[in-house]
Design a protein around this motif. Structure first.
Motif, PDB file in Angstrom:
ATOM      1  N   LYS A 129      76.793 100.515  73.169  1.00 13.91           N
ATOM      2  CA  LYS A 129      77.350 101.062  71.927  1.00 13.91           C
ATOM      3  C   LYS A 129      78.455 100.168  71.383  1.00 13.91           C
ATOM      4  O   LYS A 129      78.571  99.970  70.163  1.00 13.91           O
ATOM      5  N   ASP A 130      79.262  99.619  72.273  1.00 20.11           N
ATOM      6  CA  ASP A 130      80.344  98.738  71.839  1.00 20.11           C
ATOM      7  C   ASP A 130      79.796  97.468  71.181  1.00 20.11           C
ATOM      8  O   ASP A 130      80.327  97.001  70.171  1.00 20.11           O
ATOM      9  N   ILE A 131      78.728  96.918  71.740  1.00 18.31           N
ATOM     10  CA  ILE A 131      78.100  95.727  71.160  1.00 18.31           C
ATOM     11  C   ILE A 131      77.562  96.045  69.761  1.00 18.31           C
ATOM     12  O   ILE A 131      77.759  95.283  68.805  1.00 18.31           O
ATOM     13  N   VAL A 132      76.886  97.179  69.644  1.00 15.39           N
ATOM     14  CA  VAL A 132      76.346  97.597  68.344  1.00 15.39           C
ATOM     15  C   VAL A 132      77.478  97.797  67.344  1.00 15.39           C
ATOM     16  O   VAL A 132      77.389  97.367  66.183  1.00 15.39           O
ATOM     17  N   ASP A 133      78.549  98.429  67.787  1.00 12.60           N
ATOM     18  CA  ASP A 133      79.692  98.658  66.895  1.00 12.60           C
ATOM     19  C   ASP A 133      80.275  97.338  66.393  1.00 12.60           C
ATOM     20  O   ASP A 133      80.606  97.203  65.208  1.00 12.60           O
ATOM     21  N   GLN A 134      80.393  96.380  67.288  1.00 15.68           N
ATOM     22  CA  GLN A 134      80.922  95.073  66.878  1.00 15.68           C
ATOM     23  C   GLN A 134      79.995  94.403  65.869  1.00 15.68           C
ATOM     24  O   GLN A 134      80.457  93.777  64.899  1.00 15.68           O
ATOM     25  N   ALA A 135      78.692  94.522  66.096  1.00  7.58           N
ATOM     26  CA  ALA A 135      77.725  93.928  65.172  1.00  7.58           C
ATOM     27  C   ALA A 135      77.848  94.554  63.787  1.00  7.58           C
ATOM     28  O   ALA A 135      77.856  93.859  62.761  1.00  7.58           O
ATOM     29  N   VAL A 136      77.961  95.871  63.744  1.00 15.82           N
ATOM     30  CA  VAL A 136      78.064  96.581  62.463  1.00 15.82           C
ATOM     31  C   VAL A 136      79.373  96.221  61.757  1.00 15.82           C
ATOM     32  O   VAL A 136      79.393  95.938  60.549  1.00 15.82           O
ATOM     33  N   GLU A 137      80.476  96.222  62.511  1.00 14.34           N
ATOM     34  CA  GLU A 137      81.789  95.919  61.932  1.00 14.34           C
ATOM     35  C   GLU A 137      81.844  94.511  61.338  1.00 14.34           C
ATOM     36  O   GLU A 137      82.582  94.254  60.379  1.00 14.34           O
ATOM     37  N   ASN A 138      81.048  93.612  61.900  1.00 14.79           N
ATOM     38  CA  ASN A 138      81.062  92.222  61.447  1.00 14.79           C
ATOM     39  C   ASN A 138      79.872  91.872  60.561  1.00 14.79           C
ATOM     40  O   ASN A 138      79.544  90.698  60.377  1.00 14.79           O
ATOM     41  N   VAL A 301      72.727  88.864  74.460  1.00 10.31           N
ATOM     42  CA  VAL A 301      73.663  89.571  75.336  1.00 10.31           C
ATOM     43  C   VAL A 301      72.868  90.229  76.450  1.00 10.31           C
ATOM     44  O   VAL A 301      72.029  91.102  76.207  1.00 10.31           O
ATOM     45  N   TRP A 302      73.130  89.780  77.679  1.00 10.96           N
ATOM     46  CA  TRP A 302      72.420  90.311  78.844  1.00 10.96           C
ATOM     47  C   TRP A 302      72.955  91.688  79.244  1.00 10.96           C
ATOM     48  O   TRP A 302      74.013  92.135  78.777  1.00 10.96           O
ATOM     49  N   TYR A 303      72.249  92.332  80.144  1.00 14.32           N
ATOM     50  CA  TYR A 303      72.571  93.691  80.583  1.00 14.32           C
ATOM     51  C   TYR A 303      73.995  93.824  81.121  1.00 14.32           C
ATOM     52  O   TYR A 303      74.618  94.888  81.020  1.00 14.32           O
ATOM     53  N   ASP A 304      74.551  92.757  81.698  1.00 10.86           N
ATOM     54  CA  ASP A 304      75.885  92.809  82.303  1.00 10.86           C
ATOM     55  C   ASP A 304      76.975  92.305  81.359  1.00 10.86           C
ATOM     56  O   ASP A 304      78.117  92.128  81.770  1.00 10.86           O
ATOM     57  N   GLY A 305      76.602  92.079  80.102  1.00  8.69           N
ATOM     58  CA  GLY A 305      77.570  91.620  79.110  1.00  8.69           C
ATOM     59  C   GLY A 305      77.627  90.120  78.936  1.00  8.69           C
ATOM     60  O   GLY A 305      78.297  89.621  78.022  1.00  8.69           O
ATOM     61  N   THR A 306      76.949  89.375  79.812  1.00  8.87           N
ATOM     62  CA  THR A 306      76.919  87.918  79.680  1.00  8.87           C
ATOM     63  C   THR A 306      76.308  87.522  78.343  1.00  8.87           C
ATOM     64  O   THR A 306      75.259  88.038  77.940  1.00  8.87           O
ATOM     65  N   CYS A 307      76.948  86.591  77.665  1.00 10.37           N
ATOM     66  CA  CYS A 307      76.437  86.081  76.386  1.00 10.37           C
ATOM     67  C   CYS A 307      75.865  84.686  76.602  1.00 10.37           C
ATOM     68  O   CYS A 307      76.500  83.845  77.243  1.00 10.37           O
ATOM     69  N   ASN A 308      74.684  84.466  76.066  1.00 11.47           N
ATOM     70  CA  ASN A 308      73.989  83.204  76.264  1.00 11.47           C
ATOM     71  C   ASN A 308      73.389  82.724  74.954  1.00 11.47           C
ATOM     72  O   ASN A 308      72.954  83.546  74.134  1.00 11.47           O
ATOM     73  N   PRO A 309      73.343  81.425  74.722  1.00 12.08           N
ATOM     74  CA  PRO A 309      72.769  80.930  73.465  1.00 12.08           C
ATOM     75  C   PRO A 309      71.276  81.182  73.331  1.00 12.08           C
ATOM     76  O   PRO A 309      70.758  81.305  72.223  1.00 12.08           O
ATOM     77  N   TYR A 325      84.955  91.169  78.486  1.00 18.78           N
ATOM     78  CA  TYR A 325      86.297  90.579  78.506  1.00 18.78           C
ATOM     79  C   TYR A 325      86.748  90.000  77.169  1.00 18.78           C
ATOM     80  O   TYR A 325      87.941  89.794  76.957  1.00 18.78           O
ATOM     81  N   GLU A 326      85.789  89.747  76.262  1.00 20.77           N
ATOM     82  CA  GLU A 326      86.121  89.156  74.967  1.00 20.77           C
ATOM     83  C   GLU A 326      85.267  89.782  73.875  1.00 20.77           C
ATOM     84  O   GLU A 326      84.113  90.135  74.106  1.00 20.77           O
ATOM     85  N   PRO A 327      85.806  89.900  72.663  1.00 19.69           N
ATOM     86  CA  PRO A 327      84.977  90.331  71.530  1.00 19.69           C
ATOM     87  C   PRO A 327      83.897  89.291  71.229  1.00 19.69           C
ATOM     88  O   PRO A 327      84.095  88.094  71.448  1.00 19.69           O
ATOM     89  N   ILE A 328      82.777  89.749  70.720  1.00 20.56           N
ATOM     90  CA  ILE A 328      81.666  88.849  70.392  1.00 20.56           C
ATOM     91  C   ILE A 328      82.113  87.756  69.428  1.00 20.56           C
ATOM     92  O   ILE A 328      81.739  86.593  69.562  1.00 20.56           O
ATOM     93  N   LYS A 329      82.920  88.119  68.448  1.00 21.80           N
ATOM     94  CA  LYS A 329      83.369  87.153  67.452  1.00 21.80           C
ATOM     95  C   LYS A 329      84.124  86.000  68.094  1.00 21.80           C
ATOM     96  O   LYS A 329      83.932  84.829  67.728  1.00 21.80           O
ATOM     97  N   GLU A 330      84.990  86.308  69.069  1.00 21.52           N
ATOM     98  CA  GLU A 330      85.759  85.263  69.740  1.00 21.52           C
ATOM     99  C   GLU A 330      84.855  84.378  70.598  1.00 21.52           C
ATOM    100  O   GLU A 330      85.073  83.163  70.704  1.00 21.52           O
ATOM    101  N   ILE A 331      83.851  84.965  71.211  1.00 20.69           N
ATOM    102  CA  ILE A 331      82.897  84.177  72.000  1.00 20.69           C
ATOM    103  C   ILE A 331      82.115  83.237  71.092  1.00 20.69           C
ATOM    104  O   ILE A 331      81.945  82.050  71.379  1.00 20.69           O
ATOM    105  N   TRP A 332      81.644  83.777  69.959  1.00 21.24           N
ATOM    106  CA  TRP A 332      80.834  83.020  69.000  1.00 21.24           C
ATOM    107  C   TRP A 332      81.585  81.819  68.445  1.00 21.24           C
ATOM    108  O   TRP A 332      81.021  80.746  68.251  1.00 21.24           O
ATOM    109  N   LEU A 333      82.862  81.998  68.202  1.00 16.97           N
ATOM    110  CA  LEU A 333      83.686  80.924  67.642  1.00 16.97           C
ATOM    111  C   LEU A 333      84.485  80.185  68.712  1.00 16.97           C
ATOM    112  O   LEU A 333      85.327  79.338  68.398  1.00 16.97           O
ATOM    113  N   GLY A 334      84.189  80.496  69.958  1.00 18.20           N
ATOM    114  CA  GLY A 334      84.989  79.990  71.057  1.00 18.20           C
ATOM    115  C   GLY A 334      84.721  78.550  71.453  1.00 18.20           C
ATOM    116  O   GLY A 334      83.793  77.884  70.964  1.00 18.20           O
ATOM    117  N   GLU A 335      85.537  78.083  72.373  1.00 16.85           N
ATOM    118  CA  GLU A 335      85.531  76.677  72.788  1.00 16.85           C
ATOM    119  C   GLU A 335      84.188  76.242  73.372  1.00 16.85           C
ATOM    120  O   GLU A 335      83.680  75.168  73.045  1.00 16.85           O
TER     121      GLU A 335
END
Length: 361
Positions: A129-138, A301-309, A325-335
């Protein structure tokens, strides 16, 4: 190979039978709706933006959402090509689970080193639900529920669908159809899922079960037929499109027979060559160095929250972060994500494993 049924819209945006077509063009031309540069570029590229999938969506959805859809599809197709980075992924793919009940011969699920406790699990509903919420908010418009596993194995898959209802321009699920039931069919249709992709690779038992190890062809066929029957029973379900997607592995499979069999059951049939991802990490290095567009397009986004390209990298060697541990937006724009993008742009793809072994994109 892409096959559309006779009753579906024909390919190409300039089909005058599409409801709201003239209105869309007039709206796009209004100076107060889009800036002139964006408007003109969309109009110049409209026939490449709108393909069979877009045409189908336009024919089934309300005119009030069409401008938003056209602009969003333009960004999804154009921005990755020109390496324009939006502040949030244009497309999110969530796997409810990495577990699968089949071991298809062309899939990473046939890699026994992957099917271990280290990689298998179910996503927490709160995280989902949190992932979906972030997607909608952005303002992310496109969501698919699927990736490394079979999503319908999740015990709360129906609740996941319900939570997504009405929040995306395009909601899609991929399933092997082995666990489709009457109850699940209604949950999918009531949630307003736009595209249901049934992953099937043959039209007869022996070949299907050779490829989809552990599957039962008669049961899968029955499940798909029942879903399509339920879909036709209520006009509000007609916006959902059904697709059988097959993978072409060898000269034994008959493309024409495959298309002819499934075209009378579902709305769309696709048949594409298999990508070499049943043993990704032991593939030979590919002889190409072209930047991969998906680094500017999507996030898995994997089942455990891992984000992968990408799910070609099914063991997450290139993981870019974790939504715990991090918002999707920060991961997407991250180092880390930007490091990968820059490596591609600098011609260093061959230094990236397993990107140097991938010919999908």
């Amino acid at each position: 190979m892409y096959y559309k049924m006779k009753h579906s819209q024909s390919v190409g945006f300039l089909n005058k039978n599409i409801p709201g077509l003239d209105s869309i063009i007039k709206t796009l031309l209004k100076d107060n709706v889009l800036n002139s540069s964006l408007r003109n570029d969309i109009l110049e590229n409209i026939e490449t933006i709108i393909g069979p999938q877009e045409n189908d969506w336009i024919s089934k959805n309300a005119e009030e959402h069409l401008l938003d859809y056209i602009v969003s599809r333009y960004k999804l197709k154009k921005y990755p090509q020109i390496k324009k980075l939006e502040p949030f992924p244009l497309y999110i793919l969530i796997e409810p689970t990495s577990i699968c009940n089949l071991s298809c011969i062309m899939c990473f699920q046939s890699d026994q080193s992957f099917r271990t406790k280290e990689y298998m699990g179910m996503m927490d509903l709160g995280m989902f639900k949190d992932i979906v919420d972030q997607a909608v908010e952005n303002n992310c418009k496109f969501l698919t529920l699927a990736s490394r596993g079979e999503p319908t194995l999740h015990k709360k898959f129906g609740k996941m669908l319900e939570y997504c209802k009405g929040k995306f321009l395009e909601l899609k699920i991929n399933t092997n159809a082995t666990k489709m039931s009457k109850e699940l069919s209604y949950e999918i249709l009531e949630a307003g899922v736009n595209i249901v992709v049934f992953s099937v690779d043959s039209y007869y038992k022996k070949e299907y079960e050779r490829i989809r190890v552990g599957g039962n062809f008669e049961k899968v066929l029955e499940n798909i037929q029942k879903f399509c029957e339920i879909k036709l029973m209520n006009t509000k379900y007609h916006k959902t499109s059904t697709r059988v997607s097959g993978v072409y592995l060898d000269g034994i499979q008959s493309k024409s027979n495959f298309l002819d069999f499934w075209k009378n059951i579902v709305d769309t049939v696709t048949f594409t060559s298999a990508a070499p991802r049943w043993d990704t990490y032991n593939n030979s290095t590919m002889n190409h160095n072209k930047p991969c567009n998906i680094l500017w397009e999507r996030m898995y986004v994997w089942y455990d929250g891992t984000c992968n390209p990408c799910d070609f990298d099914y063991k997450s060697k290139l993981k870019v972060g974790n939504v715990q541990y991090e918002p999707i937006k920060e991961i997407w724009l991250g180092e880390r994500y930007n490091m990968y993008r820059n490596m591609f742009l600098q011609g260093k793809r061959l230094q990236m494993n397993p990107c140097n072994k991938c010919n999908i994109y």
